[in-house]
Write a protein that holds these residues in place. Structure first.
Motif, PDB file in Angstrom:
ATOM      1  N   GLY A  25       0.840  -1.187   0.000  1.00  0.00           N
ATOM      2  CA  GLY A  25       0.000   0.000   0.000  1.00  0.00           C
ATOM      3  C   GLY A  25       0.875   1.236   0.000  1.00  0.00           C
ATOM      4  N   LEU A  26       0.599   2.148  -0.905  1.00  0.00           N
ATOM      5  CA  LEU A  26       1.408   3.362  -1.013  1.00  0.00           C
ATOM      6  C   LEU A  26       1.188   4.327   0.144  1.00  0.00           C
ATOM      7  CD1 LEU A  26       1.070   3.896  -4.855  1.00  0.00           C
ATOM      8  CD2 LEU A  26       3.085   3.078  -3.605  1.00  0.00           C
ATOM      9  N   ARG A  27       0.127   4.120   0.907  1.00  0.00           N
ATOM     10  CA  ARG A  27      -0.095   4.963   2.092  1.00  0.00           C
ATOM     11  C   ARG A  27       0.810   4.551   3.245  1.00  0.00           C
ATOM     12  NH1 ARG A  27      -5.734   4.601   0.366  1.00  0.00           N
ATOM     13  NH2 ARG A  27      -6.058   2.863   1.791  1.00  0.00           N
ATOM     14  N   HIS A  28       1.524   3.453   3.087  1.00  0.00           N
ATOM     15  CA  HIS A  28       2.449   2.966   4.107  1.00  0.00           C
ATOM     16  C   HIS A  28       3.877   3.292   3.671  1.00  0.00           C
ATOM     17  CE1 HIS A  28      -1.057   0.907   5.615  1.00  0.00           C
ATOM     18  NE2 HIS A  28      -1.196   0.311   4.448  1.00  0.00           N
ATOM     19  N   PRO A  29       4.794   3.391   4.620  1.00  0.00           N
ATOM     20  CA  PRO A  29       6.179   3.687   4.242  1.00  0.00           C
ATOM     21  C   PRO A  29       6.781   2.571   3.380  1.00  0.00           C
ATOM     22  CG  PRO A  29       5.873   3.847   6.637  1.00  0.00           C
ATOM     23  CD  PRO A  29       4.603   3.304   6.061  1.00  0.00           C
ATOM     24  N   LEU A  30       7.727   2.946   2.563  1.00  0.00           N
ATOM     25  CA  LEU A  30       8.465   1.979   1.762  1.00  0.00           C
ATOM     26  C   LEU A  30       9.181   1.031   2.718  1.00  0.00           C
ATOM     27  CD1 LEU A  30       9.309   1.356  -1.217  1.00  0.00           C
ATOM     28  CD2 LEU A  30      11.320   2.747  -0.782  1.00  0.00           C
ATOM     29  N   PRO A  31       9.027  -0.286   2.545  1.00  0.00           N
ATOM     30  CA  PRO A  31       9.712  -1.219   3.451  1.00  0.00           C
ATOM     31  C   PRO A  31      11.230  -1.084   3.362  1.00  0.00           C
ATOM     32  CG  PRO A  31       8.024  -2.354   2.163  1.00  0.00           C
ATOM     33  CD  PRO A  31       8.177  -0.973   1.591  1.00  0.00           C
ATOM     34  N   ASP A  32      11.897  -1.427   4.446  1.00  0.00           N
ATOM     35  CA  ASP A  32      13.358  -1.440   4.452  1.00  0.00           C
ATOM     36  C   ASP A  32      13.863  -2.470   3.447  1.00  0.00           C
ATOM     37  OD1 ASP A  32      13.532   0.482   6.456  1.00  0.00           O
ATOM     38  OD2 ASP A  32      13.553  -1.018   8.067  1.00  0.00           O
ATOM     39  N   GLY A  33      15.082  -2.291   3.012  1.00  0.00           N
ATOM     40  CA  GLY A  33      15.694  -3.258   2.112  1.00  0.00           C
ATOM     41  C   GLY A  33      15.765  -2.749   0.696  1.00  0.00           C
ATOM     42  N   PRO A  34      15.975  -3.681  -0.233  1.00  0.00           N
ATOM     43  CA  PRO A  34      16.146  -3.270  -1.623  1.00  0.00           C
ATOM     44  C   PRO A  34      14.889  -2.624  -2.198  1.00  0.00           C
ATOM     45  CG  PRO A  34      16.104  -5.672  -1.435  1.00  0.00           C
ATOM     46  CD  PRO A  34      16.062  -5.118  -0.050  1.00  0.00           C
ATOM     47  N   ARG A  35      15.112  -1.791  -3.172  1.00  0.00           N
ATOM     48  CA  ARG A  35      14.009  -1.112  -3.848  1.00  0.00           C
ATOM     49  C   ARG A  35      13.590  -1.899  -5.083  1.00  0.00           C
ATOM     50  NH1 ARG A  35      14.602   5.250  -2.983  1.00  0.00           N
ATOM     51  NH2 ARG A  35      14.891   5.098  -0.748  1.00  0.00           N
ATOM     52  N   PRO A  36      12.395  -1.636  -5.562  1.00  0.00           N
ATOM     53  CA  PRO A  36      11.960  -2.324  -6.789  1.00  0.00           C
ATOM     54  C   PRO A  36      12.830  -1.936  -7.981  1.00  0.00           C
ATOM     55  CG  PRO A  36      10.156  -1.067  -5.792  1.00  0.00           C
ATOM     56  CD  PRO A  36      11.398  -0.704  -5.057  1.00  0.00           C
ATOM     57  N   ALA A  37      12.900  -2.824  -8.946  1.00  0.00           N
ATOM     58  CA  ALA A  37      13.495  -2.489 -10.236  1.00  0.00           C
ATOM     59  C   ALA A  37      12.386  -2.007 -11.170  1.00  0.00           C
ATOM     60  CB  ALA A  37      14.186  -3.716 -10.827  1.00  0.00           C
ATOM     61  N   PHE A  38      11.170  -2.508 -10.926  1.00  0.00           N
ATOM     62  CA  PHE A  38      10.014  -2.206 -11.764  1.00  0.00           C
ATOM     63  C   PHE A  38       8.775  -2.227 -10.882  1.00  0.00           C
ATOM     64  CE2 PHE A  38       6.513  -3.747 -14.529  1.00  0.00           C
ATOM     65  CZ  PHE A  38       6.488  -2.708 -15.443  1.00  0.00           C
ATOM     66  N   ALA A  39       7.894  -1.265 -11.089  1.00  0.00           N
ATOM     67  CA  ALA A  39       6.675  -1.208 -10.288  1.00  0.00           C
ATOM     68  C   ALA A  39       5.477  -0.881 -11.162  1.00  0.00           C
ATOM     69  CB  ALA A  39       6.805  -0.158  -9.187  1.00  0.00           C
ATOM     70  N   VAL A  40       4.325  -1.367 -10.719  1.00  0.00           N
ATOM     71  CA  VAL A  40       3.051  -1.047 -11.355  1.00  0.00           C
ATOM     72  C   VAL A  40       2.188  -0.405 -10.279  1.00  0.00           C
ATOM     73  CG1 VAL A  40       1.012  -1.936 -12.520  1.00  0.00           C
ATOM     74  CG2 VAL A  40       3.250  -2.979 -12.966  1.00  0.00           C
ATOM     75  N   TYR A  41       1.758   0.845 -10.536  1.00  0.00           N
ATOM     76  CA  TYR A  41       0.958   1.585  -9.578  1.00  0.00           C
ATOM     77  C   TYR A  41      -0.474   1.692 -10.087  1.00  0.00           C
ATOM     78  CZ  TYR A  41       5.411   2.386  -7.447  1.00  0.00           C
ATOM     79  OH  TYR A  41       6.636   2.180  -6.855  1.00  0.00           O
ATOM     80  N   LEU A  42      -1.388   1.226  -9.262  1.00  0.00           N
ATOM     81  CA  LEU A  42      -2.803   1.109  -9.599  1.00  0.00           C
ATOM     82  C   LEU A  42      -3.565   2.195  -8.848  1.00  0.00           C
ATOM     83  CD1 LEU A  42      -2.761  -2.704  -8.787  1.00  0.00           C
ATOM     84  CD2 LEU A  42      -2.345  -1.673 -11.020  1.00  0.00           C
ATOM     85  N   LEU A  43      -3.707   3.344  -9.465  1.00  0.00           N
ATOM     86  CA  LEU A  43      -4.285   4.502  -8.796  1.00  0.00           C
ATOM     87  C   LEU A  43      -5.224   5.252  -9.729  1.00  0.00           C
ATOM     88  CD1 LEU A  43      -0.962   5.809  -7.223  1.00  0.00           C
ATOM     89  CD2 LEU A  43      -2.825   4.664  -5.997  1.00  0.00           C
ATOM     90  N   GLY A  44      -6.145   6.007  -9.131  1.00  0.00           N
ATOM     91  CA  GLY A  44      -7.059   6.821  -9.913  1.00  0.00           C
ATOM     92  C   GLY A  44      -6.406   8.054 -10.506  1.00  0.00           C
TER      93      GLY A  44
END
Length: 143
Positions: A25-44
């Motif tokens: 959930g984007l309303r939560h902080p980014l988890p610790d650790g590695p970051r995504p290489a690729f993301a799909v964001y499902l938003l209005g």
């Protein structure tokens, strides 16, 4: 960036093929650790810029993607890239739209459409896929 997620990572769903995809959930902080290489964001509305490659699917909260053809294309790309990259699927809360997209990835990975929602609820979040029309979207998603 190369490599995939740690199987025990926060929000990580292991698909039957062994592919690992992180939902969040984007309303939560980014988890610790590695970051995504690729993301799909499902938003209005369009999400803020991120320092990794990302795709935006216009997908209003509690509904379905505005362009279902684009959704199939982007989710197939996410599934393919998850074989060797850290792929993240995210919406506002990380349940309804994210769970629906993860269930579609499960279908692409060989889980029967009729079992994909249960698979994601058992392996990601029991609250995944929130509406009847999201369940129907998964049931009709082409593999």
């Amino acid at each position: 960036m190369s490599g995939t997620w740690a199987p025990a990572g926060v929000g990580v769903l292991k698909l039957p093929s062994g592919r690992l995809v992180r939902g969040r959930g984007l309303r939560h902080p980014l988890p610790d650790g590695p970051r995504p290489a690729f993301a799909v964001y499902l938003l209005g509305k369009e999400p803020p810029a991120v320092p990794w490659e990302a795709r935006w699917l216009r997908w209003p909260d509690f509904w379905l993607p505005s362009d279902r053809s684009a959704a199939r294309e982007v989710l197939r790309e996410a599934w393919e890239r998850a074989e060797s990259e850290r792929v993240e699927i995210a919406c506002g809360g990380g349940r309804g739209r994210t769970g629906t997209a993860l269930a579609c990835l499960a279908v692409l990975d060989g889980v029967p459409n009729s079992q994909a929602v249960d698979y994601v609820r058992a392996n990601y979040s029991k609250h995944a896929v929130e509406t009847p029309w999201q369940r129907r979207f998964v049931a009709r998603f082409p593999n």
